[in-house]
Design a protein around this motif. Structure first.
Motif, PDB file in Angstrom:
ATOM      1  N   ALA A 234       0.804  -1.223   0.000  1.00 11.08           N
ATOM      2  CA  ALA A 234       0.000   0.000   0.000  1.00 11.08           C
ATOM      3  C   ALA A 234       0.838   1.274   0.000  1.00 11.08           C
ATOM      4  O   ALA A 234       0.317   2.351  -0.265  1.00 11.08           O
ATOM      5  CB  ALA A 234      -0.944   0.010   1.199  1.00 11.08           C
ATOM      6  N   GLY A 235       2.122   1.168   0.311  1.00 11.07           N
ATOM      7  CA  GLY A 235       2.934   2.369   0.472  1.00 11.07           C
ATOM      8  C   GLY A 235       3.230   3.081  -0.841  1.00 11.07           C
ATOM      9  O   GLY A 235       3.375   2.452  -1.889  1.00 11.07           O
ATOM     10  N   GLN A 236       3.351   4.402  -0.764  1.00  7.72           N
ATOM     11  CA  GLN A 236       3.661   5.189  -1.952  1.00  7.72           C
ATOM     12  C   GLN A 236       5.143   5.124  -2.279  1.00  7.72           C
ATOM     13  O   GLN A 236       5.544   5.189  -3.441  1.00  7.72           O
ATOM     14  CB  GLN A 236       3.235   6.641  -1.757  1.00  7.72           C
ATOM     15  N   GLY A 237       5.973   5.026  -1.246  1.00  5.67           N
ATOM     16  CA  GLY A 237       7.412   4.955  -1.473  1.00  5.67           C
ATOM     17  C   GLY A 237       8.001   6.309  -1.805  1.00  5.67           C
ATOM     18  O   GLY A 237       8.609   6.481  -2.870  1.00  5.67           O
ATOM     19  N   THR A 238       7.847   7.267  -0.901  1.00  5.32           N
ATOM     20  CA  THR A 238       8.312   8.629  -1.193  1.00  5.32           C
ATOM     21  C   THR A 238       9.810   8.688  -1.413  1.00  5.32           C
ATOM     22  O   THR A 238      10.299   9.551  -2.156  1.00  5.32           O
ATOM     23  CB  THR A 238       7.911   9.579  -0.048  1.00  5.32           C
ATOM     24  N   ARG A 239      10.555   7.791  -0.774  1.00  3.67           N
ATOM     25  CA  ARG A 239      12.017   7.821  -0.940  1.00  3.67           C
ATOM     26  C   ARG A 239      12.458   7.383  -2.332  1.00  3.67           C
ATOM     27  O   ARG A 239      13.606   7.613  -2.719  1.00  3.67           O
ATOM     28  CB  ARG A 239      12.681   6.944   0.122  1.00  3.67           C
ATOM     29  N   MET A 240      11.559   6.770  -3.087  1.00  2.45           N
ATOM     30  CA  MET A 240      11.901   6.418  -4.472  1.00  2.45           C
ATOM     31  C   MET A 240      11.950   7.666  -5.352  1.00  2.45           C
ATOM     32  O   MET A 240      12.565   7.652  -6.421  1.00  2.45           O
ATOM     33  CB  MET A 240      10.865   5.449  -5.050  1.00  2.45           C
ATOM     34  N   LYS A 241      11.266   8.731  -4.882  1.00 10.81           N
ATOM     35  CA  LYS A 241      11.213   9.990  -5.646  1.00 10.81           C
ATOM     36  C   LYS A 241      10.798   9.713  -7.093  1.00 10.81           C
ATOM     37  O   LYS A 241      11.519   9.995  -8.049  1.00 10.81           O
ATOM     38  CB  LYS A 241      12.548  10.719  -5.592  1.00 10.81           C
ATOM     39  N   SER A 242       9.598   9.155  -7.223  1.00  8.97           N
ATOM     40  CA  SER A 242       9.105   8.725  -8.532  1.00  8.97           C
ATOM     41  C   SER A 242       7.592   8.833  -8.572  1.00  8.97           C
ATOM     42  O   SER A 242       6.918   8.656  -7.553  1.00  8.97           O
ATOM     43  CB  SER A 242       9.532   7.279  -8.795  1.00  8.97           C
ATOM     44  N   LYS A 243       7.067   9.096  -9.760  1.00  7.55           N
ATOM     45  CA  LYS A 243       5.612   9.071  -9.924  1.00  7.55           C
ATOM     46  C   LYS A 243       5.092   7.641 -10.020  1.00  7.55           C
ATOM     47  O   LYS A 243       3.885   7.410  -9.933  1.00  7.55           O
ATOM     48  CB  LYS A 243       5.208   9.857 -11.169  1.00  7.55           C
ATOM     49  N   LEU A 244       5.985   6.672 -10.234  1.00  4.95           N
ATOM     50  CA  LEU A 244       5.598   5.262 -10.278  1.00  4.95           C
ATOM     51  C   LEU A 244       5.512   4.738  -8.848  1.00  4.95           C
ATOM     52  O   LEU A 244       6.412   4.971  -8.028  1.00  4.95           O
ATOM     53  CB  LEU A 244       6.635   4.459 -11.066  1.00  4.95           C
ATOM     54  N   TYR A 245       4.437   4.030  -8.558  1.00  3.04           N
ATOM     55  CA  TYR A 245       4.246   3.520  -7.205  1.00  3.04           C
ATOM     56  C   TYR A 245       5.332   2.507  -6.858  1.00  3.04           C
ATOM     57  O   TYR A 245       5.783   1.733  -7.700  1.00  3.04           O
ATOM     58  CB  TYR A 245       2.850   2.919  -7.068  1.00  3.04           C
ATOM     59  N   LYS A 246       5.731   2.550  -5.616  1.00  6.57           N
ATOM     60  CA  LYS A 246       6.924   1.847  -5.164  1.00  6.57           C
ATOM     61  C   LYS A 246       6.999   0.393  -5.620  1.00  6.57           C
ATOM     62  O   LYS A 246       7.985  -0.033  -6.220  1.00  6.57           O
ATOM     63  CB  LYS A 246       6.997   1.913  -3.635  1.00  6.57           C
ATOM     64  N   VAL A 247       5.950  -0.380  -5.343  1.00  8.80           N
ATOM     65  CA  VAL A 247       6.028  -1.815  -5.603  1.00  8.80           C
ATOM     66  C   VAL A 247       5.972  -2.156  -7.087  1.00  8.80           C
ATOM     67  O   VAL A 247       6.152  -3.311  -7.469  1.00  8.80           O
ATOM     68  CB  VAL A 247       4.935  -2.590  -4.847  1.00  8.80           C
ATOM     69  N   LEU A 248       5.708  -1.139  -7.945  1.00  5.96           N
ATOM     70  CA  LEU A 248       5.691  -1.383  -9.383  1.00  5.96           C
ATOM     71  C   LEU A 248       7.043  -1.133 -10.030  1.00  5.96           C
ATOM     72  O   LEU A 248       7.209  -1.399 -11.224  1.00  5.96           O
ATOM     73  CB  LEU A 248       4.619  -0.517 -10.059  1.00  5.96           C
ATOM     74  N   HIS A 249       7.996  -0.635  -9.275  1.00  9.31           N
ATOM     75  CA  HIS A 249       9.327  -0.448  -9.843  1.00  9.31           C
ATOM     76  C   HIS A 249       9.898  -1.818 -10.223  1.00  9.31           C
ATOM     77  O   HIS A 249       9.843  -2.766  -9.437  1.00  9.31           O
ATOM     78  CB  HIS A 249      10.249   0.255  -8.849  1.00  9.31           C
ATOM     79  N   PRO A 250      10.411  -1.938 -11.442  1.00 11.18           N
ATOM     80  CA  PRO A 250      10.840  -3.252 -11.916  1.00 11.18           C
ATOM     81  C   PRO A 250      12.211  -3.671 -11.401  1.00 11.18           C
ATOM     82  O   PRO A 250      13.115  -2.848 -11.251  1.00 11.18           O
ATOM     83  CB  PRO A 250      10.877  -3.067 -13.444  1.00 11.18           C
ATOM     84  N   VAL A 251      12.330  -4.942 -11.140  1.00 10.21           N
ATOM     85  CA  VAL A 251      13.615  -5.586 -10.882  1.00 10.21           C
ATOM     86  C   VAL A 251      13.793  -6.632 -11.976  1.00 10.21           C
ATOM     87  O   VAL A 251      13.017  -7.584 -12.071  1.00 10.21           O
ATOM     88  CB  VAL A 251      13.646  -6.243  -9.486  1.00 10.21           C
ATOM     89  N   LEU A 252      14.758  -6.409 -12.850  1.00  8.25           N
ATOM     90  CA  LEU A 252      14.947  -7.234 -14.043  1.00  8.25           C
ATOM     91  C   LEU A 252      13.637  -7.378 -14.823  1.00  8.25           C
ATOM     92  O   LEU A 252      13.207  -8.476 -15.173  1.00  8.25           O
ATOM     93  CB  LEU A 252      15.530  -8.599 -13.689  1.00  8.25           C
ATOM     94  N   GLY A 253      13.011  -6.226 -15.055  1.00  6.53           N
ATOM     95  CA  GLY A 253      11.873  -6.184 -15.959  1.00  6.53           C
ATOM     96  C   GLY A 253      10.536  -6.591 -15.394  1.00  6.53           C
ATOM     97  O   GLY A 253       9.527  -6.549 -16.097  1.00  6.53           O
ATOM     98  N   ARG A 254      10.489  -6.940 -14.123  1.00  7.73           N
ATOM     99  CA  ARG A 254       9.230  -7.396 -13.525  1.00  7.73           C
ATOM    100  C   ARG A 254       8.975  -6.586 -12.257  1.00  7.73           C
ATOM    101  O   ARG A 254       9.893  -6.428 -11.434  1.00  7.73           O
ATOM    102  CB  ARG A 254       9.333  -8.887 -13.193  1.00  7.73           C
ATOM    103  N   PRO A 255       7.750  -6.034 -12.070  1.00  8.76           N
ATOM    104  CA  PRO A 255       7.491  -5.259 -10.848  1.00  8.76           C
ATOM    105  C   PRO A 255       7.876  -6.044  -9.604  1.00  8.76           C
ATOM    106  O   PRO A 255       7.635  -7.259  -9.517  1.00  8.76           O
ATOM    107  CB  PRO A 255       5.982  -5.024 -10.903  1.00  8.76           C
TER     108      PRO A 255
END
Length: 459
Positions: free
Chosen positions: A11-32
């Motif tokens: 559920a977290g937004q992940g403000t420390r990612m400093k991104s408009k993409l929601y935290k858990v959707l950031h990809p690791v080797l091409g997969r959220p």
């Protein structure tokens, strides 16, 4: 076998990612990263998975699809509050519930399975997944008593000097008796500086009730990494890349420079394939035995056949047959199929086209929306003119044809079997079988004309 359930906190937004993409959707080797968590949990064969979403709920659920049920945490009031949102779906269940964070993409199925097994074999009400950290600064410490039982979890800021020396840390992943979990959550208070409900408080509540609390120690601290910023995201990708490349190498794949080779989790590579540096193999690609990819190639969601070579080229959503040579500097665009023993050479672009067995498009050509038969030779600079500004049309080149250099094939058009197209021709009509087609202006030589032009320029 005891029933098993999973709650994934996403559920977290992940403000420390400093991104408009929601935290858990950031990809690791091409997969959220949350998809990695779900995939590993799914392999344990849980009976129900519930993902708690909040920020970007629609986007997160859109990416995950049907792999899980969803509940929404409208306000982010802590990890305990997040788990409470799953109560309506799980409160009547009996069995074991694992709670895991959606930003821990590196934990493996084997670790989840070991955690479940430890928890169930011990008959515990709660089991904490722990790890030994060389530098435990910032982590909650797992405090055990003389009988090696877990007494409590102490956050770093609240730990005494002696407690800070403890190197066993809480990874934030737990197994609970499902009924005990939701009963204890009702007693969790938000009487703290942040005004939040913390899931680790459940551990102390269960201990005060004399319930059994245990810990399952994973030997690999790296896999428990939580991704909270871009630095950790890069670390996670590096660790996963190393893990995947080592798996392929142990299965007989030659990877000469694994630090600079990027292979996604869903890729299948058979033994004796060779992967050169700078190569990215992504999506659901399959690379068959003795194939050679790279250096500096991108293969996305493609099938590459036995003994084929893709050198310094890009291929996407296509099939490449056996013993095919691609590149250097070729581009195979989606929905293309290259037949066995064919060649797609340097600076060739193939788009939504079938190239038949043994055919050659050696260099500097564009084949778009084309059906090319077997044993066809396409000369340098040949173009299928497939687009009129509104519609796309098909060019058909039948078996055993020969297309001369710098030919324009204006679709829709068919070049009959065994036919020749003279170099420099612009073909607008079908060419019959076994014919020679010449479609260019007749050459005219005007002797001495160049001298006259030069003399005029002097005047």
């Amino acid at each position: 076998m005891m029933r098993r359930y999973a709650v994934i906190l996403a559920a977290g937004q992940g403000t420390r990612m400093k991104s408009k993409l929601y935290k858990v959707l950031h990809p690791v080797l091409g997969r959220p990263m949350v998809q990695h968590v779900i995939d590993q949990i799914k392999a344990v064969k849980v009976d129900k998975t519930v993902t708690v979403v909040g920020h970007g709920a629609e986007k997160v659920s859109e990416h995950i699809g049907n792999d899980t049920e969803f509940v929404i945490q409208g306000e982010q009031l802590g990890t305990g509050h997040a788990v409470m949102q799953a109560e309506d779906l799980l409160k009547d269940k009996h069995g074991t519930t694992i709670v895991v964070c959606g930003d821990t993409p590196l934990i493996t199925t084997e670790t989840y399975q070991a955690l479940f097994a430890h928890h169930e074999n011990e008959g515990a009400s709660a089991t904490i997944l722990t790890a030994k950290a060389e530098d435990p600064t910032g982590y909650g410490r797992v405090i055990r008593n003389e009988a090696d039982e877990v007494e409590r979890i102490v956050e770093h800021k609240d730990a005494s000097g002696a407690e800070r020396l403890v190197d066993e840390i809480n990874t934030g992943t737990y197994c609970f008796d499902n009924q005990a979990l939701f009963a204890a959550l009702k007693e969790v208070s938000n009487d703290n500086v942040q005004g939040e409900y913390y899931l680790p408080d459940v551990i102390e509540i269960l201990r005060n009730k004399k319930e059994k609390v245990t810990a399952s120690l994973t030997p690999d601290f790296e896999e428990t990494l939580g991704v909270n910023d871009r630095v950790a995201l890069a670390q996670a990708e590096k660790i996963m890349k190393k893990r995947i490349n080592e798996k392929h190498m142990r299965n007989g794949v030659a990877i000469s420079d694994p630090d600079n080779t990027y292979i996604h989790p869903g890729v299948v590579i058979e033994q004796d394939a060779v992967i050169h540096p700078g190569t990215h193999i992504t999506g659901g690609s399959t690379v068959k035995m003795d194939a050679e990819i790279g250096p500096n190639s991108e293969v996305d969601n493609c099938y590459v056949g036995i003994g084929s070579v893709v050198k310094q080229s890009v291929a996407t959503n296509s099939k490449i047959g056996d013993r095919v040579n691609v590149g250097p500097f070729a581009h195979i665009r989606p929905e293309s199929a290259i037949g066995d023993d064919a060649k797609v050479g340097n600076f060739v672009e193939i788009k939504k086209t079938v190239i038949g067995e043994g055919s050659k498009v050696p260099h500097l050509s564009y084949m778009g929306d084309a059906q090319v038969g077997s044993n066809v030779n396409v000369g340098c600079g040949t173009i299928t003119v497939n687009y009129d500004g509104k519609n796309k049309y098909v060019t058909t080149i039948e078996d055993d044809s020969f297309i001369g250099c710098n030919s324009n094939l204006i679709a829709p058009v068919t070049i009959g079997k065994g036919s020749y197209v003279a170099a420099g021709s612009t073909i607008t009509k079908d060419v019959p079988t076994e014919s020679l087609s010449v479609a260019r202006a007749r050459q005219t030589n005007k002797e001495g004309y160049a001298t006259r032009l030069k003399n005029r320029q002097k005047d």
